[in-house]
Each structure stands twice: as C-alpha cells, then as structure tokens.
Design a protein around this motif. Structure first.
Motif, mmCIF file in Angstrom:
data_model
loop_
_atom_site.group_PDB
_atom_site.id
_atom_site.type_symbol
_atom_site.label_atom_id
_atom_site.label_comp_id
_atom_site.label_asym_id
_atom_site.label_seq_id
_atom_site.Cartn_x
_atom_site.Cartn_y
_atom_site.Cartn_z
ATOM 1 N N LEU A 355 18.680 73.271 14.559
ATOM 2 C CA LEU A 355 18.421 73.608 15.870
ATOM 3 C C LEU A 355 18.155 72.435 16.785
ATOM 4 C CD1 LEU A 355 15.987 76.899 15.049
ATOM 5 C CD2 LEU A 355 18.278 76.631 16.186
ATOM 6 N N MET A 356 17.312 71.283 16.128
ATOM 7 C CA MET A 356 17.108 70.388 16.666
ATOM 8 C C MET A 356 18.182 69.298 17.105
ATOM 9 S SD MET A 356 13.454 69.284 15.031
ATOM 10 C CE MET A 356 13.349 67.593 16.031
ATOM 11 N N ALA A 357 19.337 69.426 16.304
ATOM 12 C CA ALA A 357 20.452 68.400 16.402
ATOM 13 C C ALA A 357 21.220 68.745 17.765
ATOM 14 C CB ALA A 357 21.296 68.701 15.204
ATOM 15 N N ARG A 358 21.152 69.882 18.532
ATOM 16 C CA ARG A 358 21.835 70.172 19.488
ATOM 17 C C ARG A 358 21.365 69.508 20.705
ATOM 18 N NH1 ARG A 358 21.005 76.385 19.802
ATOM 19 N NH2 ARG A 358 18.709 75.843 19.732
ATOM 20 N N GLN A 359 22.451 69.312 21.601
ATOM 21 C CA GLN A 359 22.429 68.536 22.788
ATOM 22 C C GLN A 359 21.272 69.261 23.959
ATOM 23 O OE1 GLN A 359 25.348 68.664 20.936
ATOM 24 N NE2 GLN A 359 24.143 66.711 20.356
ATOM 25 N N GLY A 360 20.927 70.512 23.773
ATOM 26 C CA GLY A 360 20.032 71.146 24.514
ATOM 27 C C GLY A 360 20.449 71.502 25.914
ATOM 28 N N MET A 361 19.303 71.098 26.765
ATOM 29 C CA MET A 361 19.665 71.542 28.102
ATOM 30 C C MET A 361 19.492 70.335 28.976
ATOM 31 S SD MET A 361 17.888 75.363 28.517
ATOM 32 C CE MET A 361 18.721 76.634 27.624
ATOM 33 N N ALA A 362 19.816 70.360 30.638
ATOM 34 C CA ALA A 362 19.600 69.066 31.366
ATOM 35 C C ALA A 362 17.948 68.835 31.372
ATOM 36 C CB ALA A 362 20.058 69.713 32.315
ATOM 37 N N MET A 363 17.737 67.494 31.663
ATOM 38 C CA MET A 363 16.320 67.044 32.121
ATOM 39 C C MET A 363 16.094 67.343 33.300
ATOM 40 S SD MET A 363 15.697 63.663 30.019
ATOM 41 C CE MET A 363 15.705 63.360 28.128
ATOM 42 N N LEU A 422 33.197 67.360 23.819
ATOM 43 C CA LEU A 422 33.367 68.815 23.618
ATOM 44 C C LEU A 422 32.412 69.628 23.085
ATOM 45 C CD1 LEU A 422 37.287 68.519 22.545
ATOM 46 C CD2 LEU A 422 36.251 68.526 24.857
ATOM 47 N N ALA A 423 32.032 70.869 23.541
ATOM 48 C CA ALA A 423 30.781 71.574 23.070
ATOM 49 C C ALA A 423 30.986 72.967 23.128
ATOM 50 C CB ALA A 423 29.448 70.961 23.766
ATOM 51 N N VAL A 424 30.085 73.814 22.323
ATOM 52 C CA VAL A 424 30.041 75.124 22.755
ATOM 53 C C VAL A 424 28.779 75.465 23.284
ATOM 54 C CG1 VAL A 424 31.519 75.633 20.892
ATOM 55 C CG2 VAL A 424 29.199 75.450 20.390
ATOM 56 N N LEU A 425 28.166 76.639 23.785
ATOM 57 C CA LEU A 425 27.261 76.965 24.512
ATOM 58 C C LEU A 425 26.720 78.223 23.380
ATOM 59 C CD1 LEU A 425 25.536 76.170 26.728
ATOM 60 C CD2 LEU A 425 26.261 78.246 27.819
ATOM 61 N N ASP A 426 25.417 77.855 22.744
ATOM 62 C CA ASP A 426 24.945 78.820 21.895
ATOM 63 C C ASP A 426 24.266 80.008 22.847
ATOM 64 O OD1 ASP A 426 25.685 77.762 19.532
ATOM 65 O OD2 ASP A 426 23.789 76.488 19.181
ATOM 66 N N PRO A 427 24.158 81.093 21.938
ATOM 67 C CA PRO A 427 23.517 82.244 22.744
ATOM 68 C C PRO A 427 21.882 81.875 23.532
ATOM 69 C CG PRO A 427 24.442 83.017 20.661
ATOM 70 C CD PRO A 427 24.263 81.450 20.641
ATOM 71 N N ARG A 432 26.077 72.515 22.305
ATOM 72 C CA ARG A 432 26.071 71.794 21.027
ATOM 73 C C ARG A 432 27.336 71.102 20.966
ATOM 74 N NH1 ARG A 432 28.123 74.464 16.511
ATOM 75 N NH2 ARG A 432 27.646 76.507 17.504
ATOM 76 N N ILE A 433 27.462 70.045 20.742
ATOM 77 C CA ILE A 433 28.756 69.224 20.651
ATOM 78 C C ILE A 433 29.361 69.360 19.468
ATOM 79 C CG2 ILE A 433 29.443 66.772 20.300
ATOM 80 C CD1 ILE A 433 27.766 65.862 22.247
#
Length: 542
Positions: A355-363, A422-427, A432-433
């Motif tokens: 979970l922590m390895a994802r790129q997350g959301m904008a600052m 390139l990434a996907v968007l998790d639910p 996540r790259i």
C-alpha cells in the motif's frame, strides 16, 4: 456584484510569493537558534541571514542580476544552503549541478545555461578545470574551501568563496522578484534525448512547494533536518527553504557515510531526513551491525523507488517513520504522497509495504494529479487495471524547459503536465505506477537517460546497435543493462565497453552488465525494449 469584482490590487495586499521571505523571518524569530551545523562549526539564523545578504550584494557588485545564471557544484555544505537564498536574492537564478557528473556533462550544462559564475567545492576542482577548458566562454570560478574537506585537491580559480562574501554588505538592500513567476532555479534532468533538459522553476512554485512539504510532514517548529538528500536534486526538494520557514537546523553532510549518519542522528536529535531507499537500507545495515536503534523517532521521507517491505519493517523497528512521496524535477521534487491511513498499521508489513509503495495523491500545492488516457485526456476508471499516464496541474509547476519550446509544448499538451509515467488508479483513488513510458532508469534515486547511455555506446567503433534498459538490483533498485549488437567482423569484451563508458559517463550511469547479440526489432526497425526488459529480468533469475 460588479463593484466587488472590480476592486484593484494594491502592494499592501498583493505581494510576490517567494521562499526568500522565509529567511528574514527566521532571522527575526529564531535569531539565536542554530541554522546550520557542519562538523564542529555552527551558525545562527541571524548569521546565516547576514551571510546570504553579503552573497547577494557581492553578486550584484559583480554585475550579476535578474536573468543571470549562477551555478554551484558542491556537496551538502553550508555554502549550498546559503546559495539557495543569496543567489536569488541578487535576482539571479541558481543552477545546482550534480556532483557525480563527468567534465563533458558539466561543460554542456554550463554552456547551455550560459552561467555567469560557478561556485565550486575544492573537491571537484579537477573536474571543473577539465570542463571549462573546453568552453569558449567559461564562467567566473569561485572556489569553496570547505574546512571539512580532507582531500588533497588544490584550490581552483583566483577567487575564493569567503573573499567573495567579504565584497558584499549585509546592509545592502534586496528586493523580491518583480514577478513571482520569475525563475528561481534551473535544474537539469535526464529525458528522452541524450542531452538533459533544463527545467526552469519559479519563485511562486518554490514558495508553495516548500510549504507543501511542511504540511505533508506536519513539520513542527525548529525541526532538526539531516542532509542525506543531495541539495542538487530538485533544490533538495525545496527543503533549504522549508527548514528556514520553520526555523529549523540544517545538519550538513559532505557524503552519506552510514556510521557518521547514525552518530549525527543521535548527537543532534535529528527529527527529519529524506532519501532514496538505498540510503535507508545502508543505515539499517549499519544499525543492525551495531545492534543499535535510533533514540528518538525520525520522520523519513523516501522517494525514487518503491520502498521494499523488508526495509519498512526493519526501519520501523529501528526508529524510522516512513512517508513515501513521488514527483519529478518539473514539479519541484515531491508533488504526490502516499498518505498513510491509520488502519494500515494493523495490517501485515508486506501488505502495508504494498500500500505504501504507491504514488498516492497530489500534495496540497498541486491543483490535481490524475491518471489520464494520453490520447483522449479522459480519466481512467479507478479499477486498478486500466492504464493511463500520471499528469499534474497546479502552481508548483515549472515554467518550461530552457531553450526547448517543442519539449515544453509537448510536456504541457492538453493543459496538463505529462510525466511519462504509466499508472493505474486503485479503487481508493491512489495512483500506482506500472511502467515508465520514457526510457529513464532510476538508480539509487538518480535519473539515468537510457538514450544518453546508448549514445555513448554507439560512439564505440565496434558497436553497430545498442539498447539500454533497467535491470533490477537489490541495492540500487535499478541499474542500466546494455544490449549490444556488434559490427560484422568486430569483437569487443564487456570490460572494454565498461572502460569506454566510464570515460564518458558519470559512474552511476555506466551499465552494470552487457548482453551481446542481435537486437529484437519491429518490422519498422524499432528496437523492442519490452523484450529486452524481460531478458534483463531473466538474467537476474539465472
């Protein structure tokens, strides 16, 4: 309604945003608190303010001002902190050079930027001498003679840093930029062409991103920040300015030496630090060897590659509290954060690491970060499967690439900055790259253009075709792996190519392995790098 919308702007309520305002504030509020510690040397915020004013005054006295480039080649020493304020206070633009570059790479960047003056630590004098020898119009060289440098390199140039400061006055006036969109810094980044692109950032973005780092970390007053992250990387992710905003202490460090880092953390009560996973892995290895944990918890920002679960588990046990961030030079370093949700702490460390390895959301300084279809510019569904490209839009965004309007237009196509990732968007809405669309290898937090390495390999007379891809590495995350097709009747050993590359590239860019044979190509002659990446992965399993 029209009257209220037509009210004019006034100087009293509309001032240019700039991180330079953080320095006089720190000097007023935290005047006698330590600003910089370097070995046994230390300065207060009042003293640092005065030294930065002198630097700005001295530069102006030498005719350097708005629009001029002042470069610096130095490790994380006090002069690096001072340059982040003194140079833009003169109206000039700061260009921090990567200390790991070869002479020809430095010469290219100095010539491309048209730098007027170069501050250089004595350790890198030989490299700079070779760089400027090849330049038609070299900059003025100012030598920084750091007391903690213990090497034998002689001083370079006829002017030293302290003499330059003595030319200036702490009483000389300075002013904020005429326009908050005026450039504050120039940083060169690896891209999809052999030559790096010059990323021009501005005062407004630096101000906002420095504040965003503070908010992201909930950074309190008077933090103690250890400089394990090179300040030449995206201006130290804006932390030279952020630490001033909080009246903190900069613990300087010439190089990441794990035993010294552990001692400094304990001696100074370090509260915050940044770095790539390799930095924390080295520290964890050292603490494990000593059977020693950190006395106080350290907030540890990590970027450059996904933090592995083993590093997170061991680091947490030894006193690190990790925050994973993501960004690029074009967005001032970290621009997104994988915000740790409280319920994650109850999960097994392997699941938490995923979970922590994802790129997350904008600052907070970015208006938005999105995963969009680059063709339609529409958001991809949050299904964890549909691939799009990560894009940013907001105020902490570069002005563009220096003298490269085509690359700038392509980067901002459709009103968004295209990262090429390139990434996907998790639910849950976290990005996540999955891959990089541009051929950039990230090794130990350093960006390497595969095309730059390929260009060097193609200069070898025995090489017909060369392609470079990322190969996973336990310590550095990724390293370059070269696939080489020889000219008919020619032979060359891997060791010979290694020596050839070392003569033209910074050490971290040199391939770690060479695989010889015909390169797989499409019907149009394009090298199929996907096949090569799989071959590189297979070679790791052998």
């Amino acid at each position: 309604m029209t009257d209220i919308l037509a009210m004019p702007f006034h100087d009293a309520h509309h001032r240019p945003l700039s991180p330079l305002t953080f320095l006089p504030r720190a000097a007023a509020i935290h005047s006698d608190r330590p600003s910089i510690v370097h070995g046994t040397l230390s300065w207060t915020w009042r003293e640092t303010h005065e030294r930065c004013l002198k630097l700005a005054s001295a530069l102006r006295g030498r005719g350097i001002g708005r629009g001029d480039i002042v470069a610096i080649l130095a490790p994380n020493i006090p002069a690096m902190v001072e340059a982040h304020f003194g140079v833009p206070m003169a109206g000039a633009i700061l260009n921090t050079l990567n200390t790991r570059l070869k002479a020809e790479e430095i010469a290219f960047q100095l010539a491309h930027s048209k730098a007027r003056l170069l501050l250089v630590d004595r350790e890198y004098g030989e490299t700079v001498a070779a760089a400027v020898a090849a330049m038609a119009s070299p900059p003025l060289i100012v030598c920084i003679d750091d007391p903690l440098y213990d090497g034998a390199a002689p001083p370079i140039g006829s002017l030293d840093y302290e003499t330059l400061l003595a030319e200036g006055s702490a009483d000389a006036p300075w002013s904020l930029p005429l326009d908050e969109r005026d450039p504050i810094a120039l940083n060169y980044t690896s891209g999809t062409t052999g030559d790096p692109k010059g990323v021009v950032t501005h005062h407004r973005g630096a101000h906002l991103n420095a504040l965003a780092q503070i908010v992201t970390w909930s950074m309190p007053l008077n933090p103690v920040y250890l400089w394990t992250l090179p300040m030449f990387h995206c201006n130290g992710w804006c932390f030279p300015w952020a630490i001033a905003a909080r009246g903190g202490t900069n613990i300087c460090l010439r190089r990441v030496d794990p035993p010294l880092v552990i001692d400094l953390i304990a001696a100074h009560g370090v509260s915050h630090m940044c770095g790539a996973p390799i930095v924390y892995t080295m520290l964890i290895e050292e603490m494990t060897k000593r059977d020693r944990a950190i006395p106080l918890q350290v907030q540890a920002m990590v970027a450059g590659a996904a933090p592995p679960s083993a590093m997170i588990a061991a680091g947490e046990r030894l006193g690190f509290d990790f925050t994973h961030v993501y960004g690029l030079t074009e967005v001032y370093g970290p621009a997104a954060v994988c915000v740790m949700q409280p319920e994650w702490m109850a999960r097994p460390v392997e699941e938490r690491a995923r979970l922590m390895a994802r790129q997350g959301m904008a600052m907070i300084a970015q208006e938005a970060m999105a995963v969009l279809d680059p063709e339609t510019m529409q958001p991809v569904p949050a299904d964890g499967r549909t691939i799009g490209e990560i894009m940013f839009r907001g105020n902490a965004m570069m002005n563009g690439y220096l003298r490269n309007p085509d690359a700038t237009a392509a980067a901002f196509a459709g009103g968004w900055f295209h990262t090429g990732d390139l990434a996907v968007l998790d639910p849950d809405g976290y990005a996540r790259i999955t891959d990089r669309s541009k051929d950039v290898i990230i090794s130990g937090g350093e960006n390497i253009s595969s095309l730059e390495v390929e260009d060097v390999l193609h200069r070898h007379p025995a090489v017909l075709h060369a392609a470079v891809v990322a190969k996973s590495h336990e310590r550095w995350g990724e390293v370059p792996c070269a696939f080489v097709e020889m000219r008919e009747g020619q032979q060359v050993a891997a060791d010979d190519l290694q020596i050839f590359c070392q003569a033209h590239l910074a050490g971290f860019k040199v391939p770690r392995s060479y695989i010889f044979g015909p390169l797989p190509k499409t019907s149009t002659g394009k090298v199929q790098k996907g096949i090569l990446r799989e071959a590189a992965r297979a070679s790791n399993r052998e």
